[in-house]
Design a protein around this motif. Structure first.
Motif, PDB file in Angstrom:
ATOM      1  N   ILE B 683       0.856  -1.203   0.000  1.00  0.00           N
ATOM      2  CA  ILE B 683       0.000   0.000   0.000  1.00  0.00           C
ATOM      3  C   ILE B 683       0.886   1.244   0.000  1.00  0.00           C
ATOM      4  N   LYS B 685       3.893   1.533  -1.032  1.00  0.00           N
ATOM      5  CA  LYS B 685       4.537   1.706  -2.334  1.00  0.00           C
ATOM      6  C   LYS B 685       3.558   2.320  -3.334  1.00  0.00           C
ATOM      7  N   ALA B 686       2.316   1.868  -3.266  1.00  0.00           N
ATOM      8  CA  ALA B 686       1.303   2.418  -4.167  1.00  0.00           C
ATOM      9  C   ALA B 686       1.102   3.904  -3.913  1.00  0.00           C
ATOM     10  N   ALA B 773       4.008  -2.666  -5.676  1.00  0.00           N
ATOM     11  CA  ALA B 773       2.648  -2.282  -5.342  1.00  0.00           C
ATOM     12  C   ALA B 773       1.678  -3.095  -6.191  1.00  0.00           C
ATOM     13  N   TYR B 774       2.104  -3.412  -7.401  1.00  0.00           N
ATOM     14  CA  TYR B 774       1.233  -4.134  -8.315  1.00  0.00           C
ATOM     15  C   TYR B 774       0.942  -5.549  -7.809  1.00  0.00           C
ATOM     16  N   LEU B 776       0.755  -6.451  -4.846  1.00  0.00           N
ATOM     17  CA  LEU B 776      -0.226  -6.292  -3.775  1.00  0.00           C
ATOM     18  C   LEU B 776      -1.643  -6.325  -4.341  1.00  0.00           C
ATOM     19  N   ILE B 777      -1.813  -5.624  -5.450  1.00  0.00           N
ATOM     20  CA  ILE B 777      -3.145  -5.496  -6.027  1.00  0.00           C
ATOM     21  C   ILE B 777      -3.598  -6.830  -6.638  1.00  0.00           C
TER      22      ILE B 777
END
Lengths: 253, 779
Positions: B683, B685-686, B773-774, B776-777
């Protein structure tokens, strides 16, 4: 009226390797996303909607092609440059909300603001105003995310996304995990935010959510198969609903 | 079913278990090695005493004629406590070692080991302490000579091997010998065995008429009492004599090994504590992270017992594996280690498989791992599957919002770090315990390194009441006046020693002109003697006899006895702490006339370069009147002392192992934190946090507990270091270690420990770079 482009892609490709087999999710995609628009990306499952969203936002790297964000080619950025770029120019709203569990509501919002070096006092004031605007009462500000309902958490997520007044808010299925009433609240907030000039790019497979956008891009097999201009959103606009339905039917949705 | 669970646990925790395994190998190796050494060398000594039939007492007397010899032997044979005795046929001859490396004119006792040495005709030994020959040369030998392994080490720094030639100038006649072999003997380590015919040829002038008598006492006789009885009798008869008990020999052969072993075991205990905390941390974290899986397993029909057993076995088997690997490592390095240890142990060690140290270490490492794992998995037993599947209802835990961003000032990363540092109590306890333990060992390493490795004079002062930079032995009347004004001489004093009896016990008397003028006397309590009826006694003597300051005690020599008042207690290891310090005037009361030709010199700044200049001046001033000298200042600086070299090695090993433990524990901790916080890191990082910011945040977040832990450990370590040294050196006569324990020591441990830990955590957190971050998603 000529619209100003914020994001522009040139032959954008995104591929993944799965079990040694390359899967081309986005294929030579050329498009532009405009300032002030509430752009909605739709498409069937596996069409590459989220992949496109994250490639455009610099959250993920393109395999080939270029993404120009505010006239800067972000495909040349390294991961740290992208992070710095994201904090200033992008806001994100996720389906699973992704608030930081260990931080209070207010701290979740302030973290994003402080990261860009905003003045602490002004930021504080702004965060409180925005939280109020999205219906998050002051009594909730010092609560932790796990003490909020799904709708409340997502509205906090939206405030976090817009606290830095980014060039673009990227929303990935923001109502996907919410019930109908919470979804409406969240969509109302996004619509209101857009009305105030905030550009939004949203991915959804929900027609009710898509109706809030003024421009619909339909993605099929990694390419844009059609676009639809819905104009400014007005609540209860039946004609708008029918137009969207017809477009989606045409796209084979 | 259990096998599958266990396999799944191992697969999931593989990288953690590798770190855990390495820490176990470290602690287990140190513990088993420490126990092996302490048990092995002590039992080896007892075994050798048994095998060689070593004496309980070795008495040396200056005997000038046969009549005197007969009287001495008659006296010994008349003692009912004596079982039997032997007169060893030794001949003591003036000997020069002729070697290219030795300057025959050098008066430096370090360089030139020439002096009076005792020879025994080969084959003429008795039943007591029969030499055990080893490393025999199997080639042709004209003039054989056999020396003890200890002598080879002490005199020649282990330079000779069987078959080497050694040229000796005995009573002025040069003779080339071949080292035909070495021998081991408990008491006769200071003899050369040569051919009887050769010895007869060389023995034209026996300038040192010393008799060596070895005595076996009857069972149950107190050796120390008998020692005092014989020495007192010889004193009364005015016979110059000396004696050594088997207990002193034991100290010579085993004490240094005992010290090393205590260090190893103490250090192993510290690391074992780390191991146990790590087990607790890992298991409780694993339960927290996998609570839904545990719920699912319970729902599928696995019993709590099976799930617990899988967790327990994972750690117990790894601990067991680590223990077995460490055993393998120890036994594979024991041969070269044993050879290396001969420089401090002076005897070979058979090092067979030691079941005691194996079982004790296995029990401590594996047993304690089992108990902690058992305790840590307790929560699984009471876990309801429905509750577990609903995340154990923990999703509604309420926390306190520490350092709220709206009111707290400072850089965001620092604030985030502070927030994180308050997030996990368990994690903080782990870090504090680990860093506390490491703080203790680092502090002790710094303390020992400083006082023994860097400033060895501090150790000298602890061990001797005559610690100095240079010692000289010269001829002439009042030679002190010739040294006083030499350049770079800071202090010079003489001391003289003789023996007296106190209530039947032999006491070593150290005399100076006036102790108040002797620098840096290590006084523990009271004051130095001012008047001729005052003395200072060793702290050990006061403790063993219950003597207090102000008490009057009677000392007795053959000539006189006198009652003195005790004015203070001093530290010193002379005669194992049973010593008295008195001024010259006081010695007159006991009929002793001082010999003032043994001079102790301190050099300005204790600098080796200045010490060399002083030695040069002394050589010029005294010429042939200089008998010998010892330049401790230069020798200590050059690391020529094996004790100091050993201390330096121990310190370096302690520091390296401490850093390795920090590294391994932090590796395990960081992996856990990153896995646990993967979502939050994604999160962040996003939101736009860079990897560097997140790594800095993580490193800073651990700093409060690192600082608290290492500070507590370092302070405790330094404050207790002198007590530890007192226990460690107690057998030598040290009753109260008071070496330097300044605050800079723990401050340096805290500062360096914290910086090193920060750098390590930062380096280990590089995994954060890999979290996108990606991912994570999309997870």
């Amino acid at each position: 009226m000529h619209k100003k482009s914020i994001i522009r892609t040139e032959k954008l490709c995104k591929s993944f390797s799965s079990g040694g087999v390359m899967q081309h999710v986005i294929k030579n995609l050329d498009t532009e996303i405009y300032e002030g628009d509430f752009t909605v990306i739709m498409g069937s499952s596996g069409a590459g909607k989220s992949t496109l969203l994250y490639a455009l936002s610099g959250m993920d790297k393109a395999s080939l092609g270029k993404v120009y964000f505010s006239e800067r080619n972000i495909t040349e950025f390294n991961s740290d440059q992208l992070a710095i770029f994201r904090r200033k120019h992008c806001g994100f709203v996720f389906q699973q909300v992704y608030l930081m569990d260990s931080m209070s509501v207010l701290d979740n919002v302030l973290t994003a603001g402080l990261l860009t070096g905003q003045n602490r006092r002004k930021l504080n004031q702004n965060a409180r105003e925005l939280l109020k605007q999205v219906g998050i009462e002051p009594k909730l500000w010092n609560k932790f995310p796990n003490q909020l309902s799904g709708g409340e958490a997502q509205r906090v997520g939206i405030v976090r996304a817009i606290i830095n007044s980014p060039d673009m808010v990227f929303a990935d299925e923001p109502t996907g995990a919410l019930n109908s009433s919470s979804s409406d609240q969240v969509l109302n907030v996004l619509t209101e935010v857009n009305r105030k000039g905030q550009s939004i790019l949203m991915v959804t497979h929900d027609m009710k959510s898509a109706r809030r956008g003024n421009r619909i891009i339909y993605l099929k097999d990694g390419t844009i198969s059609g676009e639809c201009d819905l104009g400014t959103y007005v609540s209860g606009d039946r004609e708008r609903h029918d137009k969207l339905r017809a477009f989606l039917t045409e796209m084979g949705w | 079913m259990l096998g599958k669970l266990l396999k799944a646990n191992f697969r999931k925790d593989m990288s953690h278990m590798i770190s855990f395994l390495l820490i176990v190998i470290l602690s287990s190796s140190l513990m088993q090695l420490g126990l092996m050494l302490i048990l092995g060398y002590n039992s080896q000594f007892e075994k050798k005493v048994e095998e060689l039939n070593s004496p309980d007492l070795r008495v040396m007397t200056a005997t000038y004629d046969e009549k005197e010899r007969s009287a001495i032997l008659d006296y010994i044979s008349s003692l009912p406590e004596v079982d039997y005795y032997e007169l060893v046929p030794t001949v003591t001859l003036r000997t020069e070692i002729v070697s290219d490396d030795i300057d025959p004119d050098s008066k430096n006792a370090m360089d030139n080991v020439s002096g009076a040495y005792s020879y025994v005709p080969f084959g003429e030994w008795g039943e007591i302490d029969t030499p055990q020959f080893i490393d025999l040369y199997d080639g042709p030998v004209d003039e054989p000579i056999y020396m003890s392994r200890l002598y080879n080490q002490e005199l020649f720094k282990g330079a000779y091997k069987a078959g080497d030639e050694i040229t000796l100038k005995i009573n002025g006649r040069e003779r080339v010998f071949t080292v035909a072999g070495f021998y081991e003997s408990i008491s006769f380590y200071d003899l050369f065995f040569i051919d009887p015919v050769t010895l007869a040829e060389l023995n034209s002038e026996d300038v040192y008429p010393i008799d060596q008598i070895v005595i076996k006492l009857a069972d149950g006789v107190d050796i120390e009492e008998e020692y005092n009885k014989i020495c007192n009798e010889f004193d009364a008869r005015n016979i110059a004599s000396g004696a050594i008990t088997i207990n002193e020999y034991k100290l010579l052969y085993t004490q240094m090994i005992n010290i090393i072993s205590v260090f190893l075991c103490a250090f192993a205990i510290i690391i074992t504590m780390v191991v146990l905390v790590v087990i607790f941390f890992r298991i409780t974290n694993s339960i927290e992270q996998n609570i839904t899986n545990i719920g699912a397993l319970k729902a599928l029909g696995y019993t709590a017992h099976q799930i617990r057993t899988a967790h327990i076995l994972e750690f117990v088997l790894t601990a067991g594996l680590g223990f077995l690997v460490s055993t393998g490592i120890i036994y594979s390095i024991i041969d070269p280690l044993e050879i290396a240890l001969r420089s401090v142990a002076y005897m070979s060690w058979d090092h067979p498989f030691d079941p005691v140290s194996f079982i004790v270490t296995g029990f401590v490492i594996v047993g304690s791992s089992f108990l902690v794992a058992l305790k840590s998995t307790g929560s699984i037993r009471s876990l309801d599957p429905v509750q577990a599947l609903r995340f154990g209802l923990k999703s509604h835990s309420f926390k306190r919002n520490v350092f709220p961003l709206e009111t707290s000032g400072g850089p965001l990363v620092w604030l985030m770090a502070l927030k994180s540092s308050f997030a996990s109590k368990k994690q903080n306890i782990l870090v504090m315990v680990v860093m506390g333990s490491i703080g203790v060992s680092l502090a002790v390493a710094v303390f020992v390194g400083y006082n023994v490795g860097l400033k060895p004079m501090n150790l000298q002062k602890l061990l001797s009441d005559n610690a100095c930079d240079i010692w000289i032995s010269v001829d002439g009347d009042d030679p002190i006046y010739e040294v006083m004004d030499l350049p770079y001489v800071k202090d010079v004093w003489w001391t003289d020693q003789f023996n007296a009896a106190y209530e039947g016990t032999q006491i070593y008397i150290d005399v100076a002109e006036d102790w108040n003028n002797v620098p840096e006397v290590n006084m523990l309590e009271g004051r130095l003697p001012k008047y001729d009826d005052e003395i200072v006694i060793g702290k050990k003597l006061s403790e063993s006899r219950g003597i207090m300051i102000g008490d009057m005690i009677v000392l007795q020599t053959a000539e006189k006895s006198f009652e003195f008042t005790v004015t203070g207690f001093a530290q010193g290891t002379e005669n194992y702490g049973l010593f008295v310090m008195m001024n010259e005037d006081s010695a007159f009361h006991l009929g002793h006339t001082c010999y003032k030709n043994s001079l102790y010199i301190n050099v300005e700044g204790s600098e080796p370069a200045k010490a060399a200049k002083v030695v040069e001046s002394v050589e010029n001033v005294f010429g042939d009147r200089l008998r010998t000298y010892l330049d401790y200042c230069t020798a200590l600086a050059n690391g020529e002392d094996s004790t100091i070299t050993l201390a330096r090695v121990i310190c370096i090993v302690m520091i390296i192992v401490s850093l390795a433990v920090i590294w391994l524990t932090m590796m395990l901790l960081i992996k856990t934190i990153i896995i646990k916080s993967q979502r939050e890191l994604g999160i962040k990082k996003a939101l736009g946090f860079t990897s560097r910011q997140l790594r800095t945040e993580l490193s800073l977040s651990l700093m409060p507990s690192i600082l608290l832990g290492i500070s507590a450990g370092a302070v405790a370590g330094i404050l207790n270091a002198n007590s530890f040294m007192t226990v460690l050196l107690g057998a030598y006569g040290v009753s109260q270690s008071n070496m330097t324990d300044d605050p800079w020591m723990f401050l340096s441990v805290i500062v360096v420990g914290a910086i090193v830990s920060y750098v390590m955590v930062y380096a280990l957190s590089r995994r954060i770079k890999k979290i996108s971050a990606y991912s994570l998603i999309t997870e």
